[in-house]
Design a protein around this motif. Structure first.
Motif, short mmCIF file in Angstrom:
data_model
loop_
_atom_site.label_atom_id
_atom_site.label_comp_id
_atom_site.label_asym_id
_atom_site.label_seq_id
_atom_site.Cartn_x
_atom_site.Cartn_y
_atom_site.Cartn_z
N VAL A 218 -60.59 58.80 -2.45
CA VAL A 218 -60.27 60.33 -1.83
C VAL A 218 -60.78 61.35 -3.08
CG1 VAL A 218 -58.02 59.46 -1.04
CG2 VAL A 218 -57.98 60.63 -3.22
N GLN B 163 -54.18 64.57 -3.26
CA GLN B 163 -53.34 64.35 -2.23
C GLN B 163 -53.28 62.95 -1.59
OE1 GLN B 163 -53.20 67.26 0.86
NE2 GLN B 163 -51.45 66.43 1.59
N LEU B 164 -52.23 62.43 -1.31
CA LEU B 164 -51.97 61.01 -0.90
C LEU B 164 -51.82 60.96 0.58
CD1 LEU B 164 -49.65 59.62 -3.67
CD2 LEU B 164 -52.36 59.70 -3.70
N SER B 165 -51.82 60.02 1.06
CA SER B 165 -51.96 59.80 2.70
C SER B 165 -50.64 60.37 3.38
CB SER B 165 -52.16 58.58 3.25
OG SER B 165 -51.31 57.71 2.86
N ASN B 166 -49.33 60.26 2.48
CA ASN B 166 -48.38 60.54 3.03
C ASN B 166 -47.95 62.01 2.76
OD1 ASN B 166 -47.86 60.43 0.17
ND2 ASN B 166 -46.15 59.20 0.30
N GLU C 77 -57.30 49.05 1.69
CA GLU C 77 -57.43 50.20 0.58
C GLU C 77 -57.45 49.25 -0.89
OE1 GLU C 77 -55.39 53.74 2.52
OE2 GLU C 77 -54.11 52.16 2.01
#
Length: 126
Positions: free
Chosen positions: A27, A40-43, A68
């Protein structure tokens, strides 16, 4: 139900640590935001890295898909980053297969122990 929004991660070099984690996870590290460098994470949760002269280290675990994990683990190996099957650094050069998944531990430039797992923890494996 409450949801976690962000964690502040103390690091000697916030940019190096943010870029390192973002690179492993595939990312982008966000732009400087106040004194923080966010990842920032996917959640929707962000890890907000902040520069601190003498930070303590801690542990951060990331639940990732199998794809991943494969991509991140390839980045770890290709970069020559030491990795371990367990958080006490036992099983050097190995991954674990706890709870029917895969897991690996490695350190960021600040010494935080990072963990990638493909299955959430269940009952203690005893």
């Amino acid at each position: 139900m409450p949801a976690l929004n962000h964690l502040i991660v103390h690091a000697k070099d916030k940019d190096a640590s943010a870029e390192f984690l973002a690179g492993i996870l595939g990312v982008e590290a966000g732009p400087q935001w106040g004194p923080f460098r966010p990842v920032q994470l996917s959640n929707g949760v962000t890890l907000d890295f902040i520069g601190t002269p003498n930070p303590s280290t801690t542990h951060y675990a990331f639940l990732v898909s199998d794809a991943e994990f494969d991509a991140s683990f390839a980045r770890i190996r290709n970069a020559g980053i030491p990795y371990y099957a367990h958080p006490n650094k036992s099983g050097p050069g190995e991954i674990n297969h706890l709870y029917g998944g895969r897991g690996v531990y490695f350190e960021d430039p600040n010494g935080h122990m990072l963990e990638l797992i493909t299955k959430p923890y269940g009952d203690y494996p005893g």
